[in-house]
Design a protein around this motif. Structure first.
Motif, PDB file in Angstrom:
ATOM      1  N   MET A  48      -1.978   5.935  12.589  1.00 47.32           N
ATOM      2  CA  MET A  48      -2.254   4.223  13.873  1.00 47.32           C
ATOM      3  C   MET A  48      -1.620   3.196  13.045  1.00 47.32           C
ATOM      4  O   MET A  48      -0.913   2.414  13.947  1.00 47.32           O
ATOM      5  N   THR A  49      -0.933   3.185  11.811  1.00 55.28           N
ATOM      6  CA  THR A  49      -0.146   1.719  11.389  1.00 55.28           C
ATOM      7  C   THR A  49       1.518   1.751  12.470  1.00 55.28           C
ATOM      8  O   THR A  49       1.254   0.513  12.312  1.00 55.28           O
ATOM      9  N   ASP A  50       1.782   3.021  12.143  1.00 53.42           N
ATOM     10  CA  ASP A  50       3.633   2.779  12.375  1.00 53.42           C
ATOM     11  C   ASP A  50       2.564   2.363  13.584  1.00 53.42           C
ATOM     12  O   ASP A  50       3.753   1.244  14.229  1.00 53.42           O
ATOM     13  N   GLU A  51       1.925   2.072  14.741  1.00 52.95           N
ATOM     14  CA  GLU A  51       2.082   2.303  15.910  1.00 52.95           C
ATOM     15  C   GLU A  51       1.197   0.210  15.814  1.00 52.95           C
ATOM     16  O   GLU A  51       2.188  -0.202  17.052  1.00 52.95           O
ATOM     17  N   VAL A  52       1.339   0.018  15.397  1.00 59.48           N
ATOM     18  CA  VAL A  52       0.130  -1.161  15.601  1.00 59.48           C
ATOM     19  C   VAL A  52       1.494  -2.123  14.876  1.00 59.48           C
ATOM     20  O   VAL A  52       1.514  -3.085  15.589  1.00 59.48           O
TER      21      VAL A  52
ATOM     22  N   ASP B 267       0.597  -0.810  -0.341  1.00 59.17           N
ATOM     23  CA  ASP B 267       0.326   0.392  -0.062  1.00 59.17           C
ATOM     24  C   ASP B 267       0.679   0.523   0.110  1.00 59.17           C
ATOM     25  O   ASP B 267       2.007   1.300   0.629  1.00 59.17           O
ATOM     26  N   GLU B 268       0.545   1.945  -1.036  1.00 62.57           N
ATOM     27  CA  GLU B 268       1.323   3.042  -0.820  1.00 62.57           C
ATOM     28  C   GLU B 268       1.605   3.755   0.181  1.00 62.57           C
ATOM     29  O   GLU B 268       2.581   5.140   0.621  1.00 62.57           O
ATOM     30  N   LEU B 269       0.123   4.465   0.526  1.00 63.24           N
ATOM     31  CA  LEU B 269       0.119   5.203   1.954  1.00 63.24           C
ATOM     32  C   LEU B 269       0.639   4.957   2.584  1.00 63.24           C
ATOM     33  O   LEU B 269       1.848   5.646   4.083  1.00 63.24           O
ATOM     34  N   THR B 270       0.750   3.456   3.522  1.00 69.22           N
ATOM     35  CA  THR B 270       0.994   3.102   4.638  1.00 69.22           C
ATOM     36  C   THR B 270       2.668   2.069   4.423  1.00 69.22           C
ATOM     37  O   THR B 270       2.695   1.859   6.029  1.00 69.22           O
ATOM     38  N   ASN B 271       3.094   2.094   3.365  1.00 70.90           N
ATOM     39  CA  ASN B 271       3.707   1.007   3.330  1.00 70.90           C
ATOM     40  C   ASN B 271       3.478  -0.161   3.862  1.00 70.90           C
ATOM     41  O   ASN B 271       4.593  -1.060   4.623  1.00 70.90           O
ATOM     42  N   ILE B 272       2.246  -0.880   4.115  1.00 69.98           N
ATOM     43  CA  ILE B 272       2.140  -2.495   4.483  1.00 69.98           C
ATOM     44  C   ILE B 272       1.784  -2.923   3.902  1.00 69.98           C
ATOM     45  O   ILE B 272       1.288  -2.332   2.256  1.00 69.98           O
ATOM     46  N   PHE B 273       1.552  -3.778   3.534  1.00 69.08           N
ATOM     47  CA  PHE B 273       0.670  -4.983   2.410  1.00 69.08           C
ATOM     48  C   PHE B 273      -0.512  -4.822   2.328  1.00 69.08           C
ATOM     49  O   PHE B 273      -1.077  -4.303   3.014  1.00 69.08           O
ATOM     50  N   ASN B 274      -1.045  -4.837   1.066  1.00 64.38           N
ATOM     51  CA  ASN B 274      -2.244  -4.389   0.621  1.00 64.38           C
ATOM     52  C   ASN B 274      -3.027  -6.178  -0.058  1.00 64.38           C
ATOM     53  O   ASN B 274      -2.707  -6.922   0.988  1.00 64.38           O
TER      54      ASN B 274
ATOM     55  N   LYS C  49       6.814  -9.569  14.460  1.00 65.33           N
ATOM     56  CA  LYS C  49       7.629  -9.527  12.999  1.00 65.33           C
ATOM     57  C   LYS C  49       7.368 -10.943  12.393  1.00 65.33           C
ATOM     58  O   LYS C  49       7.337 -10.669  11.022  1.00 65.33           O
ATOM     59  N   THR C  50       6.961 -11.276  13.242  1.00 66.93           N
ATOM     60  CA  THR C  50       5.941 -12.720  11.906  1.00 66.93           C
ATOM     61  C   THR C  50       5.050 -12.604  11.490  1.00 66.93           C
ATOM     62  O   THR C  50       4.038 -13.816  11.216  1.00 66.93           O
ATOM     63  N   ASP C  51       4.014 -12.144  12.995  1.00 74.32           N
ATOM     64  CA  ASP C  51       2.500 -11.084  12.654  1.00 74.32           C
ATOM     65  C   ASP C  51       2.199 -10.711  10.957  1.00 74.32           C
ATOM     66  O   ASP C  51       3.874  -9.477  10.664  1.00 74.32           O
ATOM     67  N   LEU C  52       1.212 -10.538  10.165  1.00 70.43           N
ATOM     68  CA  LEU C  52       1.548 -10.317   9.362  1.00 70.43           C
ATOM     69  C   LEU C  52       0.142  -8.672   8.864  1.00 70.43           C
ATOM     70  O   LEU C  52      -0.932  -9.381   9.426  1.00 70.43           O
ATOM     71  N   ILE C  53       0.853  -7.395   8.405  1.00 71.12           N
ATOM     72  CA  ILE C  53      -0.434  -6.155   8.648  1.00 71.12           C
ATOM     73  C   ILE C  53      -0.747  -6.173   7.196  1.00 71.12           C
ATOM     74  O   ILE C  53       0.185  -6.066   6.338  1.00 71.12           O
ATOM     75  N   PHE C  54      -2.060  -6.041   6.877  1.00 76.39           N
ATOM     76  CA  PHE C  54      -2.353  -5.845   5.810  1.00 76.39           C
ATOM     77  C   PHE C  54      -3.402  -4.670   5.062  1.00 76.39           C
ATOM     78  O   PHE C  54      -4.319  -4.316   5.996  1.00 76.39           O
ATOM     79  N   ARG C  55      -3.129  -3.556   4.526  1.00 76.07           N
ATOM     80  CA  ARG C  55      -4.818  -2.627   4.369  1.00 76.07           C
ATOM     81  C   ARG C  55      -5.442  -2.716   2.973  1.00 76.07           C
ATOM     82  O   ARG C  55      -5.210  -3.205   2.626  1.00 76.07           O
ATOM     83  N   VAL C  56      -6.948  -3.569   3.288  1.00 77.88           N
ATOM     84  CA  VAL C  56      -7.318  -4.084   2.311  1.00 77.88           C
ATOM     85  C   VAL C  56      -8.583  -3.152   1.964  1.00 77.88           C
ATOM     86  O   VAL C  56      -9.051  -4.049   1.318  1.00 77.88           O
ATOM     87  N   GLY C  57      -8.710  -2.608   2.519  1.00 78.90           N
ATOM     88  CA  GLY C  57      -9.371  -1.100   2.270  1.00 78.90           C
ATOM     89  C   GLY C  57      -9.168   0.155   2.472  1.00 78.90           C
ATOM     90  O   GLY C  57      -8.282   0.946   3.138  1.00 78.90           O
TER      91      GLY C  57
END
Length: 644
Positions: free
Chosen positions: A548-552, A490-497, A558-566
């Motif tokens: 918010m994403t940076d805090e989460v 994801d371009e905004l939060t730099n996490i997986f989409n 490190k093994t957990d995965l975070i995604f922005r899906v919407g």
């Protein structure tokens, strides 16, 4: 009368039970998936169907496989390609079939050991069994890389992976289906040096007996062989079920269920390597193995390969006869082709214009083109290679890689050259090269080369060298990586989409179905986010999403995965985590976000749905469930976590 009838029935049952022929199989190691086909044929009744009652004996330190068969303490046994040596030395052994088409035996080193090639093992400690025949492929690999036994410290094998981990040895002779799994489970990175990569490709786990037993028991031998092959096919088609049987009934080594499954998956690839059938033995391959044994001094004469292979084995020995007319036709065809080849060579040598045109094409390409002789010294190169090296062709010819490159780079190049010569075919590889010339020591450049190398025959004596074409694909690789990054982030939060989420979720289900690897999944949505955008504008809304994403990210592993899906919807996957553990983390996240001050006088909260994977789930069902749970949190007042 009734008593007499019962006695007769009992006697009849006992007599029928004893009609099965008692057969003994001697293993060459302890119980594990390596012998799954025999366990399955026994447990599924394949042996019983042909009147065989099989007794399986584990290996002990005092077991002599050949003597077990010779003295009739075992009817069948499992050995390695070293059976060829025993046969040459006069032992009565006949190979019925080979379970593994390629040997799992290799040398294992830790990745952080700075051992990057076989040659780096010089003066290092290596654990190899004292049985020279069984370790012949490893000794041949070392020899092919210029290492004699006096060039390394040979240690007695402890069969304890801890000795490699703790540095008591530098390299350990290991099985692909065993020690690498143990290291991976401990998150220890490793490297493998496999003899087959250097042309030393042996059969392994060969089922054998004596010619006397086979001659006296032809039907029994055939029935046993066929039932065994049936057992192996079932075992590899049902790895999970097979692993469970071994885990419950044959687990003398106390291996985990997952370890047995992984072992089975690795062995399956080796059993069906080169698109061969389980059990097949090729006489040509055995002949090559005998030649390797000669090379390392284990034998000094040939043998009759066909008499070593069981007559009922579908090995690839083909005989055919040609008629006189067919022989004449083949001779005429070969003579004609030879004549055409001579004409081509003649006109090519005479036509200087074509040769000059070819040279111009070679010199105008950006690819690096080079030629090496049988001793891997340069015979010539094109202009691009000259620029790459920073030397003229006249300064390059006659030198090897160690005179032109830094040692690590030269080692890598030479290793690939040797592999091409041994394989006698084109090989393609990609490798990062930290390039530093001898001429300008302070200038370094890291580039990614895609190299194609092919054996080159030169001069009248047809000596074999190397023709290589290398291309700098660094820029192409960087573009590819950027596109890949953009495609999955994801371009905004730099996490997986969402695209990355769909792929990762499928992977997690695959692991769950194969290894029962539990995971949890949480979906959260920012409460009243539309009001935030409408009141403060999209720039502030974007700020909320990023902070918010940076805090989460700080609160999860490190093994957990975070995604922005919407727009304001996020998902977290917690691998190898039970729902109560995941709930604690999710609650910390929810509480932390509710206390964040991103917008003055504006409380920001999230509503969460959390679930753990279960047996009936698929990708769609678990997504629907966490979606419903999240909306349940919203309907019940928001800023809550709902779990099932």
């Amino acid at each position: 009368m009734k008593k007499i009838l019962l006695i007769l029935i009992s006697i009849s049952i006992l007599l029928s039970a004893n009609t099965n022929k008692k057969i003994t199989l001697q293993l060459n190691w302890l119980n594990q998936f390596q012998f799954a086909g025999y366990y399955i044929a026994k447990e599924k009744g394949f042996y019983n169907d042909v009147g065989i009652d099989l007794d399986i004996k584990e290996f002990t330190s005092n077991t002599d496989l050949i003597q077990m068969v010779k003295t009739k303490r075992a009817d069948f046994a499992i050995g390695s390609s070293s059976l060829l040596i025993d046969r040459i030395n006069g032992a009565d052994v006949v190979a019925l079939g080979a379970t593994l088409q390629e040997s799992p035996l290799m040398l294992l080193v830790k990745k952080d050991s700075n051992i990057n090639s076989v040659k780096d093992l010089k003066n290092k400690k290596i654990m190899i069994t004292n049985d020279a025949a069984n370790s012949a492929s490893i000794l041949a690999m070392l020899s092919a890389n210029g290492l004699r036994e006096s060039d390394f410290i040979r240690q007695e094998h402890s069969f304890n992976i801890g000795d490699l981990i703790n540095g008591n040895t530098d390299a350990m002779a290991s099985y692909m289906s065993n020690e690498p799994i143990l290291l991976k489970d401990k998150n220890i990175e490793y490297k493998i040096f496999h003899p087959k990569d250097f042309g030393f490709d042996f059969y392994n786990d060969i089922l054998f007996s004596s010619s006397i037993f086979i001659k006296n028991n032809p039907k029994l031998t055939k029935d046993f062989y066929d039932a065994t092959i049936k057992g192996w096919k079932y075992a590899f088609e049902n790895i999970g079920e097979t692993a469970e049987i071994i885990f419950n009934k044959y687990n003398t080594q106390n291996k985990s269920f997952i370890h047995l499954v992984k072992e089975g998956e690795i062995l399956k690839k080796m059993a069906y390597a080169y698109d061969e059938n389980i059990g097949d033995i090729d006489g040509k391959k055995l002949k090559n193995t005998v030649n390797v044994f000669k090379l390392v001094g284990l034998v000094n004469k040939d043998m009759d390969i066909d008499s070593f292979i069981y007559d009922e084995n579908p090995h690839k020995t083909m005989t055919f006869e040609l008629t006189h007319q067919e022989e004449s036709l083949i001779f005429i065809t070969i003579a004609f082709l030879f004549f055409v080849l001579l004409l081509i060579i003649y006109f090519f040598n005479k036509n200087h214009q074509i040769k000059n045109l070819l040279k111009t094409v070679i010199n105008t390409t950006d690819d690096f083109i080079f030629f090496k002789d049988c001793k891997l010294r340069y015979l010539g190169c094109n202009k691009s290679f000259e620029r790459f090296i920073g030397k003229k062709e006249s300064e390059i010819i006659g030198k090897d890689d160690f005179e032109l490159f830094e040692e690590e780079v030269a080692k890598g190049f030479q290793e690939k050259d040797l592999a091409v010569i041994k394989a006698k075919r084109i090989l393609i590889n990609e490798e990062w090269v930290l390039f530093e010339t001898k001429k300008i020591l302070l200038q370094t450049k890291k580039i990614l080369l895609q190299t194609k190398k092919i054996p080159l025959q030169y001069k009248k004596n047809n000596k074999q060298g190397i023709l290589g074409i290398s291309r700098d694909i660094t820029e192409l690789h960087e573009i590819h990586e950027k596109l890949k990054e953009q495609a999955y982030h994801d371009e905004l939060t730099n996490i997986f989409n969402r695209k990355a989420f769909n792929e990762r979720l499928k992977e997690k289900f695959d692991l769950y179905q194969r290894y029962n690897s539990i995971f949890c999944i949480a979906m959260y949505d920012i409460d009243n986010f539309k009001n935030i955008n409408d009141t403060y504008g999209h720039d502030i809304g974007d700020k909320v999403l990023k902070e918010m994403t940076d805090e989460v990210k700080l609160l999860i592993r490190k093994t957990d995965l975070i995604f922005r899906v919407g727009g304001e919807e996020f998902i977290i996957i917690f691998p190898k985590t039970l729902i109560d553990e995941a709930f604690e983390v999710v609650e910390k996240i929810r509480e932390k976000i509710s206390k964040m001050i991103i917008i003055e006088n504006e409380e920001i909260t999230i509503s969460v749905g959390l679930s753990q994977v279960n047996e009936d789930d698929d990708v769609d069902s678990i997504y629907e469930r966490i979606d419903k749970l999240m909306y349940q949190s919203k309907k019940s007042g928001k800023n809550k976590t709902s779990k099932d």
